[in-house]
Design a protein around this motif. Structure first.
Motif, PDB file in Angstrom:
ATOM      1  N   GLY A  53      -6.385   0.397  -0.997  1.00  0.00           N
ATOM      2  CA  GLY A  53      -6.979  -0.651  -0.171  1.00  0.00           C
ATOM      3  C   GLY A  53      -7.861  -1.602  -0.957  1.00  0.00           C
ATOM      4  N   SER A  54      -8.550  -1.094  -1.978  1.00  0.00           N
ATOM      5  CA  SER A  54      -9.403  -1.966  -2.785  1.00  0.00           C
ATOM      6  C   SER A  54      -8.592  -2.800  -3.770  1.00  0.00           C
ATOM      7  N   GLN A  55      -7.288  -2.562  -3.843  1.00  0.00           N
ATOM      8  CA  GLN A  55      -6.417  -3.313  -4.742  1.00  0.00           C
ATOM      9  C   GLN A  55      -5.602  -4.375  -4.005  1.00  0.00           C
ATOM     10  N   THR A  56      -5.886  -4.561  -2.729  1.00  0.00           N
ATOM     11  CA  THR A  56      -5.103  -5.529  -1.952  1.00  0.00           C
ATOM     12  C   THR A  56      -6.022  -6.519  -1.253  1.00  0.00           C
ATOM     13  N   GLU A  57      -5.517  -7.723  -1.100  1.00  0.00           N
ATOM     14  CA  GLU A  57      -6.199  -8.742  -0.314  1.00  0.00           C
ATOM     15  C   GLU A  57      -5.154  -9.652   0.302  1.00  0.00           C
ATOM     16  N   MET A  58      -5.537 -10.275   1.413  1.00  0.00           N
ATOM     17  CA  MET A  58      -4.619 -11.150   2.143  1.00  0.00           C
ATOM     18  C   MET A  58      -5.237 -12.532   2.226  1.00  0.00           C
ATOM     19  N   ASP A  59      -4.389 -13.537   2.117  1.00  0.00           N
ATOM     20  CA  ASP A  59      -4.821 -14.927   2.245  1.00  0.00           C
ATOM     21  C   ASP A  59      -3.743 -15.666   3.032  1.00  0.00           C
ATOM     22  N   ALA A  60      -4.133 -16.782   3.616  1.00  0.00           N
ATOM     23  CA  ALA A  60      -3.175 -17.619   4.356  1.00  0.00           C
ATOM     24  C   ALA A  60      -3.490 -19.072   4.074  1.00  0.00           C
ATOM     25  N   ARG A  61      -2.457 -19.882   4.098  1.00  0.00           N
ATOM     26  CA  ARG A  61      -2.636 -21.322   3.891  1.00  0.00           C
ATOM     27  C   ARG A  61      -1.538 -22.070   4.632  1.00  0.00           C
ATOM     28  N   THR A  62      -1.812 -23.324   4.866  1.00  0.00           N
ATOM     29  CA  THR A  62      -0.792 -24.145   5.504  1.00  0.00           C
ATOM     30  C   THR A  62      -0.022 -24.897   4.431  1.00  0.00           C
ATOM     31  N   ILE A  63       1.214 -25.210   4.767  1.00  0.00           N
ATOM     32  CA  ILE A  63       2.090 -25.987   3.901  1.00  0.00           C
ATOM     33  C   ILE A  63       2.691 -27.102   4.744  1.00  0.00           C
ATOM     34  N   PRO A  64       3.307 -28.102   4.115  1.00  0.00           N
ATOM     35  CA  PRO A  64       3.863 -29.209   4.883  1.00  0.00           C
ATOM     36  C   PRO A  64       4.900 -28.751   5.913  1.00  0.00           C
ATOM     37  N   PRO A  65       4.979 -29.499   7.043  1.00  0.00           N
ATOM     38  CA  PRO A  65       5.981 -29.151   8.060  1.00  0.00           C
ATOM     39  C   PRO A  65       7.392 -29.224   7.485  1.00  0.00           C
ATOM     40  N   GLY A  66       8.279 -28.475   8.093  1.00  0.00           N
ATOM     41  CA  GLY A  66       9.671 -28.475   7.660  1.00  0.00           C
ATOM     42  C   GLY A  66       9.995 -27.378   6.659  1.00  0.00           C
ATOM     43  N   ASN A  67       8.978 -26.723   6.126  1.00  0.00           N
ATOM     44  CA  ASN A  67       9.193 -25.609   5.215  1.00  0.00           C
ATOM     45  C   ASN A  67       9.233 -24.305   6.010  1.00  0.00           C
ATOM     46  N   ALA A  68       9.794 -23.294   5.412  1.00  0.00           N
ATOM     47  CA  ALA A  68       9.832 -21.979   6.050  1.00  0.00           C
ATOM     48  C   ALA A  68       8.537 -21.227   5.748  1.00  0.00           C
ATOM     49  N   THR A  69       8.103 -20.409   6.693  1.00  0.00           N
ATOM     50  CA  THR A  69       6.981 -19.520   6.433  1.00  0.00           C
ATOM     51  C   THR A  69       7.410 -18.536   5.356  1.00  0.00           C
ATOM     52  N   GLN A  70       6.534 -18.338   4.373  1.00  0.00           N
ATOM     53  CA  GLN A  70       6.821 -17.420   3.271  1.00  0.00           C
ATOM     54  C   GLN A  70       5.649 -16.495   3.055  1.00  0.00           C
ATOM     55  N   VAL A  71       5.948 -15.316   2.573  1.00  0.00           N
ATOM     56  CA  VAL A  71       4.926 -14.361   2.162  1.00  0.00           C
ATOM     57  C   VAL A  71       5.159 -14.114   0.672  1.00  0.00           C
ATOM     58  N   CYS A  72       4.146 -14.390  -0.130  1.00  0.00           N
ATOM     59  CA  CYS A  72       4.238 -14.190  -1.573  1.00  0.00           C
ATOM     60  C   CYS A  72       3.255 -13.111  -1.989  1.00  0.00           C
ATOM     61  N   ILE A  73       3.675 -12.295  -2.925  1.00  0.00           N
ATOM     62  CA  ILE A  73       2.814 -11.248  -3.474  1.00  0.00           C
ATOM     63  C   ILE A  73       2.544 -11.600  -4.930  1.00  0.00           C
ATOM     64  N   TYR A  74       1.271 -11.654  -5.272  1.00  0.00           N
ATOM     65  CA  TYR A  74       0.848 -11.929  -6.637  1.00  0.00           C
ATOM     66  C   TYR A  74       0.106 -10.707  -7.150  1.00  0.00           C
ATOM     67  N   ALA A  75       0.364 -10.323  -8.386  1.00  0.00           N
ATOM     68  CA  ALA A  75      -0.342  -9.200  -9.002  1.00  0.00           C
ATOM     69  C   ALA A  75      -1.135  -9.727 -10.187  1.00  0.00           C
ATOM     70  N   GLU A  76      -2.379  -9.278 -10.232  1.00  0.00           N
ATOM     71  CA  GLU A  76      -3.252  -9.671 -11.347  1.00  0.00           C
ATOM     72  C   GLU A  76      -3.732  -8.433 -12.050  1.00  0.00           C
TER      73      GLU A  76
ATOM     74  N   MET B 232       0.831  -1.207   0.000  1.00  0.00           N
ATOM     75  CA  MET B 232       0.000   0.000   0.000  1.00  0.00           C
ATOM     76  C   MET B 232       0.869   1.262   0.000  1.00  0.00           C
ATOM     77  N   ASP B 233       1.969   1.257   0.729  1.00  0.00           N
ATOM     78  CA  ASP B 233       2.888   2.399   0.737  1.00  0.00           C
ATOM     79  C   ASP B 233       3.473   2.645  -0.655  1.00  0.00           C
ATOM     80  N   ALA B 234       3.573   1.585  -1.448  1.00  0.00           N
ATOM     81  CA  ALA B 234       4.135   1.692  -2.796  1.00  0.00           C
ATOM     82  C   ALA B 234       3.101   2.175  -3.814  1.00  0.00           C
ATOM     83  N   GLY B 235       1.861   2.378  -3.374  1.00  0.00           N
ATOM     84  CA  GLY B 235       0.877   2.969  -4.276  1.00  0.00           C
ATOM     85  C   GLY B 235      -0.394   2.189  -4.517  1.00  0.00           C
ATOM     86  N   ALA B 236      -0.491   0.958  -4.033  1.00  0.00           N
ATOM     87  CA  ALA B 236      -1.714   0.180  -4.216  1.00  0.00           C
ATOM     88  C   ALA B 236      -2.769   0.655  -3.219  1.00  0.00           C
TER      89      ALA B 236
END
Length: 94
Positions: A71-94, A65-69
């Motif tokens: 509030g109506s252009q952003t959304e957040m989602d969360a999901r689980t992944i298999p154990p042993g992986n690192a927590t990651q944050v990915c940004i996708y643009a459509e 948002m600080d970079a110019g997007a």
């Protein structure tokens, strides 16, 4: 953009700003989805999704948002992944 949780903000913020600026230059109404992937615990139960969204996802959302997007252009989602992986944050643009 993919960020491994725990990476200092000074290392990932410039990449987020550049990616958002580039996406908005190409498509001014781009939608940015921030996805926090949290590993399951060793016993197979879900990891701490709300806690990781707050500590890892929210700062990335603010940076987008600080970079110019807007509030109506952003959304957040969360999901689980298999154990042993690192927590990651990915940004996708459509």
């Amino acid at each position: 953009v993919t960020i491994v949780a725990g990476t200092p903000e000074g290392q990932w913020r410039p990449a987020v700003q550049a990616a958002v600026a580039d996406a908005l230059a190409r498509k001014p109404n781009a939608l940015f989805t921030i996805v926090v992937s949290v590993p399951d615990r060793a016993d197979g139960t879900p990891g701490n999704l709300p806690g990781m969204v707050a500590t890892s996802g929210q700062p990335v959302l603010r940076a987008v948002m600080d970079a110019g997007a807007g509030g109506s252009q952003t959304e957040m989602d969360a999901r689980t992944i298999p154990p042993g992986n690192a927590t990651q944050v990915c940004i996708y643009a459509e």
